[in-house]
Design a protein around this motif. Structure first.
Motif, PDB file in Angstrom:
ATOM      1  N   ARG A  94       4.310  27.620   8.388  1.00 19.35           N
ATOM      2  CA  ARG A  94       4.790  27.269   7.047  1.00 19.35           C
ATOM      3  C   ARG A  94       6.315  27.288   7.035  1.00 19.35           C
ATOM      4  O   ARG A  94       6.928  28.284   7.427  1.00 19.35           O
ATOM      5  N   VAL A  95       6.902  26.194   6.599  1.00 20.23           N
ATOM      6  CA  VAL A  95       8.356  26.097   6.444  1.00 20.23           C
ATOM      7  C   VAL A  95       8.655  26.021   4.953  1.00 20.23           C
ATOM      8  O   VAL A  95       8.154  25.134   4.258  1.00 20.23           O
ATOM      9  N   SER A  96       9.445  26.955   4.468  1.00 23.31           N
ATOM     10  CA  SER A  96       9.766  27.015   3.041  1.00 23.31           C
ATOM     11  C   SER A  96      11.202  26.571   2.807  1.00 23.31           C
ATOM     12  O   SER A  96      12.119  27.037   3.492  1.00 23.31           O
ATOM     13  N   VAL A  97      11.387  25.679   1.839  1.00 28.65           N
ATOM     14  CA  VAL A  97      12.722  25.204   1.464  1.00 28.65           C
ATOM     15  C   VAL A  97      13.000  25.670   0.042  1.00 28.65           C
ATOM     16  O   VAL A  97      12.300  25.275  -0.899  1.00 28.65           O
ATOM     17  N   PHE A  98      14.002  26.518  -0.103  1.00 30.36           N
ATOM     18  CA  PHE A  98      14.356  27.078  -1.406  1.00 30.36           C
ATOM     19  C   PHE A  98      15.405  26.210  -2.080  1.00 30.36           C
ATOM     20  O   PHE A  98      16.441  25.880  -1.490  1.00 30.36           O
ATOM     21  N   MET A  99      15.135  25.836  -3.336  1.00 30.98           N
ATOM     22  CA  MET A  99      16.068  25.027  -4.126  1.00 30.98           C
ATOM     23  C   MET A  99      16.696  25.898  -5.207  1.00 30.98           C
ATOM     24  O   MET A  99      15.983  26.499  -6.013  1.00 30.98           O
ATOM     25  N   ASN A 100      18.026  25.959  -5.232  1.00 26.26           N
ATOM     26  CA  ASN A 100      18.665  26.672  -6.336  1.00 26.26           C
ATOM     27  C   ASN A 100      18.917  25.698  -7.487  1.00 26.26           C
ATOM     28  O   ASN A 100      18.594  24.509  -7.395  1.00 26.26           O
ATOM     29  N   VAL A 101      19.506  26.173  -8.573  1.00 23.88           N
ATOM     30  CA  VAL A 101      19.649  25.340  -9.771  1.00 23.88           C
ATOM     31  C   VAL A 101      20.699  24.243  -9.607  1.00 23.88           C
ATOM     32  O   VAL A 101      20.874  23.422 -10.512  1.00 23.88           O
ATOM     33  N   PHE A 102      21.395  24.207  -8.478  1.00 22.46           N
ATOM     34  CA  PHE A 102      22.383  23.153  -8.253  1.00 22.46           C
ATOM     35  C   PHE A 102      21.878  22.065  -7.300  1.00 22.46           C
ATOM     36  O   PHE A 102      22.529  21.052  -7.115  1.00 22.46           O
TER      37      PHE A 102
END
Length: 230
Positions: A94-102
């Motif tokens: 599993r590869v997780s990509v975290f998106m912040n609010v920008f």
């Protein structure tokens, strides 16, 4: 590319009413106190920027798996795909990509294929960068059947601020690599479950561009990559 295009990006239709709401509040704030009005204007610009939907150039060579989201790789680990998809109960990478609010929050398909299943599950709104967010948070899971018979799961996970997962596709849809399939409002994460035996070509901490950054290669026998931060 014109200089204007560097700063002014198309906005996804999902963002129109939010920008309109922010703009209306800003007008009221200017009437109340000019300083508050300028704060509101800044937030309105941010809201427009959040819902930006820039064009992307997707590599089309057979076998490539691209990132479904803008952001940073936060986790790479073995995990069982969401049970509601009815896939294998064996752990996959599993590869997780975290998106912040920008980050741009428009989500794109990691591979071409047929969407065989979509399953929504309500849940909590923990910080999406945490490992347990994959299990506890609100999520929407998709299973994509590729031409060679293998499957990939991609999961939209709501975050600490996010309260709405949007999915534009339905089961049976034929989708292209890099095609838009959904978005999540205001901070979130995308998980991709790679087919068995396919190593990732990215590292934790690496910046990803949805629809462009190659996440893995189905046709390569290259081992999983290691990286260095510096």
């Amino acid at each position: 590319m014109k200089m204007r295009d560097t700063f002014i990006k198309p906005m996804h239709p999902e963002g129109r009413r939010f920008v309109a709401i922010f703009a209306a509040i800003t007008v009221v704030l200017f009437l109340v106190w000019e300083v508050l009005g300028w704060v509101g204007l800044g937030l309105t610009i941010w809201c427009y920027y959040f819902f930006r939907d820039p064009q992307r150039t997707t590599p089309t060579r057979a076998g490539l798996i691209v990132s479904p989201a803008d952001g940073v790789v936060s986790l790479i680990e073995p995990a069982v795909p969401p049970a509601e998809l009815g896939m294998s109960d064996q752990p996959l990478t599993r590869v997780s990509v975290f998106m912040n609010v920008f980050n741009c929050h428009v989500n794109r398909a990691p591979v071409a294929g047929r969407i065989s299943a979509i399953a929504y599950r309500p849940g909590k709104f923990l910080n999406a960068s945490l490992d347990k967010a994959s299990e506890d948070n609100e999520r929407n899971s998709l299973c994509i059947d590729m031409e060679d018979g293998r499957q990939i799961a991609v999961v939209q996970i709501a975050g600490l601020v996010a309260r709405r997962i949007v999915c534009f596709v339905t089961p049976g849809t034929e989708i292209l690599t890099g095609q838009r399939f959904g978005l999540i409002r205001f901070g979130s994460r995308l998980d991709v479950y790679l087919p068995d035996g396919v190593p990732p070509m990215v590292n934790i901490g690496q910046t990803m561009v949805a629809g462009e950054t190659v996440l893995a290669d189905l046709l390569s026998d290259e081992p999983a990559r290691v990286g260095r931060t510096g």
